[in-house]
Scaffold this motif. Structure first.
Motif, PDB file in Angstrom:
ATOM      1  N   HIS A 128     -81.731   1.340  98.686  1.00 52.93           N
ATOM      2  CA  HIS A 128     -82.763   1.996  99.217  1.00 52.93           C
ATOM      3  C   HIS A 128     -83.506   2.825  98.155  1.00 52.93           C
ATOM      4  O   HIS A 128     -84.734   2.650  98.095  1.00 52.93           O
ATOM      5  N   ARG A 129     -83.021   3.598  97.386  1.00 48.20           N
ATOM      6  CA  ARG A 129     -83.547   4.565  96.426  1.00 48.20           C
ATOM      7  C   ARG A 129     -84.166   4.010  95.073  1.00 48.20           C
ATOM      8  O   ARG A 129     -85.087   4.079  94.827  1.00 48.20           O
ATOM      9  N   LEU A 130     -83.131   3.164  94.625  1.00 55.07           N
ATOM     10  CA  LEU A 130     -83.405   2.387  93.133  1.00 55.07           C
ATOM     11  C   LEU A 130     -84.022   0.984  93.637  1.00 55.07           C
ATOM     12  O   LEU A 130     -85.089   0.689  92.910  1.00 55.07           O
ATOM     13  N   GLY A 131     -83.633   0.207  94.622  1.00 48.04           N
ATOM     14  CA  GLY A 131     -84.212  -1.252  94.773  1.00 48.04           C
ATOM     15  C   GLY A 131     -85.441  -1.191  95.872  1.00 48.04           C
ATOM     16  O   GLY A 131     -85.770  -2.328  96.104  1.00 48.04           O
ATOM     17  N   GLU A 132     -85.541  -0.029  96.277  1.00 47.30           N
ATOM     18  CA  GLU A 132     -86.665  -0.044  97.321  1.00 47.30           C
ATOM     19  C   GLU A 132     -86.548  -0.953  98.462  1.00 47.30           C
ATOM     20  O   GLU A 132     -87.575  -1.455  98.804  1.00 47.30           O
TER      21      GLU A 132
END
Length: 169
Positions: A128-132
């Motif tokens: 979620h945060r890094l891979g969007e």
């Protein structure tokens, strides 16, 4: 009613104060209000000369003035003022040594908190945060529902946030 320049001049004498107050309430600037009142009457004169017929000049004039004032406020919001630009120019683009150290400590705490998460929660948070990735994509990848993916991500964020708060970061 056919509007002639003489009709608009008479309207200017009778309606200028009312139109100025209308515009002033929106723009909150006397000089700008003066300019917009002038523009409103020029636009009314132009509309009257083009079509040759404006039914209710007072209402039409009010609408012109209000629209010009609203457009002016939008333009003001979209542009930086000189004061704002000055504030940005004062900011030092290079962080202090203390800020760099605090940021590094917060980053280490974040990595440590993420490493302590259960595998699925950590993967969901990273995706979620890094891979969007969207929650639906996370759910498909991890083999869980979208709602469960949302709960995993939220759980991961909560653990990281709590660890940072505990450390005062």
């Amino acid at each position: 009613m056919t509007s002639t320049p003489l009709d608009v001049a008479k309207l200017y004498v009778s309606e200028r104060g009312r139109i100025w107050r209308l515009v002033q309430r929106i723009v909150r600037n006397q000089a700008v209000a003066d300019d917009l009142v002038q523009d409103s009457f020029v636009n009314l004169l132009g509309a009257a000369s083009k079509s040759g017929n404006v039914q209710d000049e007072r209402s039409y004039l009010s609408r012109i003035a209000r629209n010009l004032a609203i457009d002016q406020k939008r333009r003001e919001r979209e542009t930086l003022t000189l004061e704002d630009a000055g504030i940005f120019a004062m900011a030092d683009p290079i962080p202090s040594a203390e800020q760099v150290l605090a940021d590094r400590q917060a980053l280490k705490l974040t990595f440590d908190a993420m490493a302590s998460l259960p595998e699925r929660t950590r993967r969901a948070l990273e995706m979620h945060r890094l891979g969007e990735c969207t929650l639906a994509e996370i759910g498909r990848t991890l083999g869980v529902s979208t709602a469960q993916a949302g709960r995993l991500v939220l759980s991961g964020y909560s653990v990281v946030r709590d660890r940072l708060r505990e450390a005062g970061a």
